[in-house]
Structures are given as structure tokens and as C-alpha cells.
Design a protein around this motif. Structure first.
Motif, PDB file in Angstrom:
ATOM      1  N   GLN A 126      -8.941  10.553 -28.376  1.00  0.00           N
ATOM      2  CA  GLN A 126      -8.292   9.679 -29.351  1.00  0.00           C
ATOM      3  C   GLN A 126      -9.106   9.568 -30.643  1.00  0.00           C
TER       4      GLN A 126
ATOM      5  N   LEU B 192       0.456  19.775 -37.154  1.00  0.00           N
ATOM      6  CA  LEU B 192       1.293  18.684 -36.668  1.00  0.00           C
ATOM      7  C   LEU B 192       2.108  19.170 -35.481  1.00  0.00           C
TER       8      LEU B 192
ATOM      9  N   ASP C  98       6.428  14.406 -32.007  1.00  0.00           N
ATOM     10  CA  ASP C  98       5.999  13.204 -31.306  1.00  0.00           C
ATOM     11  C   ASP C  98       7.241  12.447 -30.824  1.00  0.00           C
TER      12      ASP C  98
ATOM     13  N   LEU D 134       2.190  12.485 -44.560  1.00  0.00           N
ATOM     14  CA  LEU D 134       3.168  12.160 -43.518  1.00  0.00           C
ATOM     15  C   LEU D 134       4.540  11.869 -44.113  1.00  0.00           C
TER      16      LEU D 134
ATOM     17  N   GLY E  95       9.810  12.269 -34.909  1.00  0.00           N
ATOM     18  CA  GLY E  95       8.451  11.935 -35.314  1.00  0.00           C
ATOM     19  C   GLY E  95       7.507  13.117 -35.244  1.00  0.00           C
TER      20      GLY E  95
ATOM     21  N   ALA F 141      -7.855  11.420 -38.174  1.00  0.00           N
ATOM     22  CA  ALA F 141      -7.820  10.496 -37.041  1.00  0.00           C
ATOM     23  C   ALA F 141      -9.008   9.548 -37.017  1.00  0.00           C
TER      24      ALA F 141
ATOM     25  N   ARG G 267       2.972  13.983 -35.204  1.00  0.00           N
ATOM     26  CA  ARG G 267       1.608  13.463 -35.149  1.00  0.00           C
ATOM     27  C   ARG G 267       0.636  14.599 -35.432  1.00  0.00           C
TER      28      ARG G 267
ATOM     29  N   ARG H  60      -3.402  10.760 -46.169  1.00  0.00           N
ATOM     30  CA  ARG H  60      -2.727  10.924 -44.876  1.00  0.00           C
ATOM     31  C   ARG H  60      -1.309  10.360 -44.938  1.00  0.00           C
TER      32      ARG H  60
END
Length: 611
Positions: A196, A608, A611, A482, A507, A467, A509, A478
């Protein structure tokens, strides 16, 4: 006249079995074996003595004998769930999870709800890669008693394998609430936090694991990786050396150590650990294979080939050694030698996607287009979104059609170029880019590029930039990226069968993000991004040479990088400009034109996934 042997005295066999069990529990294996064989002398079909001899053989590492004893016991009496489970454990230990699963299913048919059998059934499903079924099985085990630590630990591993990192973290923390010093849970929690990109939180977990189990290698390896993510390179190198003190054959530690030394410019130390290993184990196939991998990566190709050949001679049935041999032969251009090895490996391991892709590359380079297409299609059948297989098939299409109409059309439909506005909070684009560059320049703290990646003559940041960095300009960038990606995805045509448009879910991520800093003479080799769906690059600083004739520093599309036998020109090029974002399919071949300029070319690139 034939006479039946007299039956043993009443109670003799139970007494002997009990005596054998007592000896076994006290660690007197030889006495226990002697006692069980006395039972078999009295009753050759005694199922209990046979299965107990099987357990003794397993404890002694005599797996074939253990399997034979257990199977003989079950042939006499199939209704022994404990023996079925023990045989399943043996299969699992020997790497035969499908056979293990059949044993656990049979045991559960005789003893429904047994938590140990349910747990091991889940373990075999996990080993088979059937994660959804494994999760159901381990939940069934936990339903019998939620404090079962092995089941909780397995649940955490399954969730981690599914990419459900928050749930995996919660499961590991549940284990630690019950057993605060559980080393496996500490290691797994650190891995989950690192997954994470919470590196600062993972570091104290790693240090606690090292303090509790400093003799084990896993805590040191986790600590080394997290320290590297945090930019503590020297301490990371020290931790990797601790791993090798505990396991001289740890592949990850050897590879990561050599790569980190390279990026820091410490080239004189690159082969120190590998050479020391070879001096100590000159004829060990694993040592030779590890050395071959490091030597090939850092330019000692002939030594790598020699060590690989020696490793295969010593252990000819090891598929990992055969895979390395094929890879090195491909690198060296020995296609006729590599191809039969790859054919044999794909026959032996038909579910292995990378092997099919490697075979397709070897065949493409030899002009065997139909066979190459079949191999790449086998990989795609295993994973319809395998980026390497899609790229290979597109290259084969282009070889069949010199006009490249299909690939040109794909570029027109899929490559998006966007000049992003100035984000809120900055007066103009120049100030925003200057602030972002100030952050990135601090992060480019190494000397050389990561040698295993595509960048040449420059540096690249580690870890997932978007992240774990919370600097205001990077956060703003970021969010801008997105927003543009969401609009790009929304404009995709509805085409479920398309390898790119068909993955649209709504989506997205970030699967990875990093900054590249190319210096004078720098470039990226032509490549794809196997872990992505949409890939992109944002330009923060562009050398003046990009405005000159020759497209220096430009992003190009359509040049496959399979080997010198395949030479195709670029089909499209995009000029880099500060503030420009380019989005494209991860399976599309792309690279950059070398440039000659004192001003570095600085970008942020990313992958990417849906998601």
C-alpha cells in the motif's frame, strides 16, 4: 498339511502400538520403527502400524517411503481421515497440491467440519492459485472457531494475493492481536503495508520482526526492501548482506544487492557476493544459476552462459535452470539452441504464460510466423489481457502487412496527447513545474539508472511516486492526471472484445508511478509495460534539443524490441513539451530518441489498471 499361524496374544498389538507411540513422542525414532515393524510381523495388514511408519519416514525426510506406507495403509482401510490428511500434507510438502486436495476432500467426506482438514484444503487451493475457492475454504475453517491462527494467517495471504490489501492488513492485525510476537504475521503485515506504499509504517514492523527473529532471513529481506523504498540505501545494503549470511542462495537478496550497488555507482562491489558464493560452492547448480543471472544482467554474458550450462549439466531436470538457459541463449542470439528448450518447457508447464511468450519471441526472430502466432495465442488464452502477448501478436500482424495499417489505426485511436492547465494554487505553469521539479530533483539521489529497466544514461526514482509522496505539487499533478484519464476513459468506444477498450470498468488506479531523469545522450529503449492497462508520461522539463530537427528526445511508437532480426521503423512520434501528458496502451511498443543536450529531460511516468 498347511497350518495357519497362531493369532497374536490378545492385547499384544495394542500394547506394541502404544509403546511405539511413546517412543516416537520421546524422539526415539529407531525404537519406534522397530516396535511398529514388530506389529507388522504379527499382522502384516495392520493399517495403524503402516501409517505410523509413514509418519516416521516423513519426519526422516524419506518422502517416497512415507507415501508408500500411507498408501498401503489406506488400501487396507480407506476410512481413515487422519491418514488421508497426512498423505495430503505429504503431497503438499512435495509440491503436488492437486493430489493433496483430493486427499483432503476424501478426509472431509469422512469427517465433515474438521477444522484442520478444512484449513489444509484451503492451503492446497491457495497453492493451486484458486484464490476465490481458497478464500471460501479458509472461511469455512474459521467458522469452526475464529481464533484458529493458521487459518487467519492463510486468509491474510489469500487476500494479499487477490490484491485486497486493506483486508489482508486487517487479517494480519487480527493474528497479531492474538499473538503479538507472531513472526509470520509481522512479516506479512510489513509486506501488506509496503504493497500500500506505506513505507514509513512498514519500517517499525520490519524492525520488530528482526528484533524477534534475527536468525531468520525473511525479516531482514523485508527490512532491506522497505529501507530501499525510503531511500536509506546504505542501511538497505547492510540488511541484504544479513540475508545472505543466513541464506547464501537467496536469489532476491543477490539480485537486489547487485542492482542497488549499480545505481549507487559502486561497480567495483557488484560481483563480490556472487563471487564469494561461487568460491564456496563452485559446483552447486543453484549457486551457478544465481551467478549466471547477475552476470548476464551486468554484461558478463560469456561467463553467464558457461555457468548456466554447468548448472543444467548438474541438475538437468530442474525447469528453473532450463528457463535460465533458454533466456541466456535468446539474449546471445543462439535461437536454434533456445527454441527446443522452450518447446520442452511449454510442454511441461503449459500454464506458464511467460514461457509461451518467450517461445513466440524465439520463433518470430527465426521467421516462423505461424508457429510464433500459435505460441503467443496460447499465452493470450491463459490471460486475455497479457500485454506482452498482445504486443507480440500486433508485431506479427505488422510483419505480415508492411503498410502497418492496423497498427497505425490503433495509434490514431488510442494515443492521447493533452497539454494540461495550471492547477489551482499556482499563478502559472512555470511556477508549478518549478515546484514539482524541486521535489523530484531531491528524489533523484542515485548515480546510475536501474540496469534491468529501459532507461539509459540517467536515473529513476524507486517506489510508487504518486502513492507515497504527499508534496503539494505532486498531489496536484496526480489529481490533474486522474481527471484527464477519466475523461480519456469515458471517451473510449464500447467494444468489449477489444484488448484495450474492453477493459474499461469505470474507475482506474495507479499500479506504479516513477520519475525518470535523462542526462545528455540519454534515452529509453523500446518496450511495453506488462503490469499496466493505460500507460502515460508527463513532461516537466524538456531539453532545447527537442525543438531541433531529428526529433531528439521525442516519444516514438511502433518499434518492437525483440532482437536484431526484427527491424521495423517507428510509426508515430510525439514531441515532448513541459506540461504535456501522453496516454497510450501499455501493450504498445514505445521508446525515446536519444538527445544531445546539457539540460536533463525530466518526466513522471505511470501505469494505470481498472479499478
Amino acid at each position: 498339511m498347511f497350518r495357519r499361524p497362531a493369532p497374536p496374544p490378545a492385547g499384544a498389538i495394542p500394547a506394541l502400538l502404544q509403546a511405539g507411540l511413546t517412543a516416537q513422542r520421546q524422539g526415539q525414532a529407531a525404537l519406534a520403527e522397530q516396535t511398529y515393524r514388530q506389529v507388522l510381523a504379527l499382522d502384516p495388514r495392520n493399517a495403524d502400524a503402516l501409517q505410523l511408519l509413514g509418519l516416521l519416514a516423513k519426519q526422516a525426510g524419506q518422502m517416497a517411503a512415507a507415501r508408500d506406507f500411507m498408501e498401503k495403509s489406506l488400501k487396507i482401510n480407506r476410512r481413515q481421515p487422519n491418514v488421508l490428511s497426512n498423505l495430503g500434507n505429504l503431497h503438499l510438502a512435495e509440491g503436488r497440491p492437486a493430489d493433496a486436495l483430493a486427499c483432503y476432500d476424501a478426509a472431509l467426506a469422512l469427517a465433515p467440519g474438521n477444522q484442520d482438514y478444512l484449513y489444509h484444503r484451503a492451503k492446497s487451493l491457495h497453492a493451486l492459485g484458486k484464490l476465490a475457492e481458497a478464500e471460501k475454504a479458509v472461511q469455512a475453517s474459521l467458522s469452526r472457531g475464529g481464533q484458529h491462527l493458521p487459518s487467519l494467517q492463510l486468509l491474510a495471504l489469500i487476500l494479499f494475493g487477490q490484491g485486497r490489501l486493506a483486508a489482508a492488513e486487517a487479517a494480519n492485525r487480527q493474528v497479531l492481536a492474538l499473538a503479538p510476537d507472531n513472526i509470520i504475521a509481522l512479516n506479512n503485515l510489513a509486506l501488506t503495508l509496503r504493497g500500500q506504499h506505506r513505507y514509513s509504517e512498514a519500517e517499525p514492523i520490519c524492525r520488530r520482526a528482526v528484533a524477534l527473529a534475527s536468525a531468520q532471513k525473511e525479516p531482514w529481506l523485508n527490512l532491506a526492501n522497505v529501507l530501499s523504498d525510503l531511500g536509506h540505501y546504505e542501511e538497505s545494503i547492510g540488511a541484504l548482506r544479513e540475508v545472505l549470511r543466513r541464506d547464501a542462495f537467496d536469489r532476491d537478496a543477490h539480485r537486489n544487492l547487485a542492482r542497488r550497488l549499480w545505481t549507487l555507482g559502486r561497480t567495483a562491489d557488484l560481483f563480490q557476493a556472487v563471487d564469494q558464493m561461487l568460491r564456496q560452492w563452485p559446483d552447486h547448480p543453484t549457486a551457478l544459476d544465481i551467478a549466471a543471472g547477475i552476470q548476464a544482467e551486468f554484461g558478463r554474458g560469456e561467463e553467464a552462459l558457461a555457468n548456466s550450462a554447468r548448472a543444467v549439466t548438474l541438475a538437468p531436470d530442474d525447469p528453473a535452470l532450463q528457463r535460465r538457459r533458454a533466456d541466456l541463449l535468446l539474449r546471445a542470439g543462439h535461437l536454434a539452441e533456445a527454441t527446443p528448450i522452450l518447446r520442452a518447457l511449454t510442454a511441461r508447464l503449459p500454464q506458464d504464460k511467460p514461457l509461451w511468450n518467450d517461445l513466440a519471441v524465439a520463433l518470430t526472430r527465426q521467421g516462423e510466423v505461424a508457429a510464433a502466432r500459435e505460441a503467443a495465442s496460447r499465452s493470450l488464452a491463459l490471460d486475455p489481457y497479457d500485454q506482452h502477448a498482445i504486443a507480440l501478436l500486433a508485431t506479427l500482424d505488422r510483419l505480415a502487412d508492411p503498410t502497418a495499417l492496423a497498427e497505425r489505426a490503433a495509434i490514431d485511436r488510442c494515443v492521447g496527447v493533452f497539454d494540461l492547465p495550471t492547477p489551482a494554487g499556482w499563478a502559472d505553469r512555470e511556477q508549478f513545474l518549478a515546484d514539482a521539479l524541486a521535489v523530484l530533483n531531491r528524489l533523484h539521489d542515485t548515480v546510475n539508472e536501474p540496469i534491468h529497466l529501459t532507461l539509459r544514461r540517467g536515473t529513476q526514482t524507486s517506489a510508487n511516486l504518486f502513492a507515497f509522496r504527499h508534496d503539494p505539487p505532486l498531489v496536484a499533478l496526480r489529481e490533474m492526471i486522474l481527471a484527464q484519464v477519466q475523461a480519456y476513459v469515458a471517451a473510449m468506444p464500447a467494444d468489449p472484445a477489444h484488448p484495450y477498450f474492453g477493459r474499461r470498468r469505470g474507475g482506474v488506479r495507479f499500479a506504479g508511478s516513477w520519475s525518470s531523469r535523462l542526462r545528455d545522450g540519454g534515452f529509453h529503449t523500446h518496450h511495453i509495460h506488462p503490469e499496466g492497462w493505460i500507460s502515460g508520461v508527463f513532461y516537466l522539463q524538456v531539453p532545447p534539443a527537442a525543438d531541433k530537427a531529428g526529433q531528439e528526445g521525442w516519444l516514438t511508437f511502433g518499434v518492437p524490441n525483440l532482437g536484431p532480426e526484427i527491424s521495423l521503423p517507428a510509426l508515430h512520434a510525439v514531441q515532448p513539451r513541459p506540461g504535456r501528458l501522453v496516454l497510450f496502451p501499455s501493450f504498445m511498443w514505445h521508446g525515446t530518441v536519444p538527445f544531445q543536450d546539457e539540460t536533463p529531460r525530466i518526466t513522471i511516468a505511470f501505469d494505470l489498471v481498472p479499478d
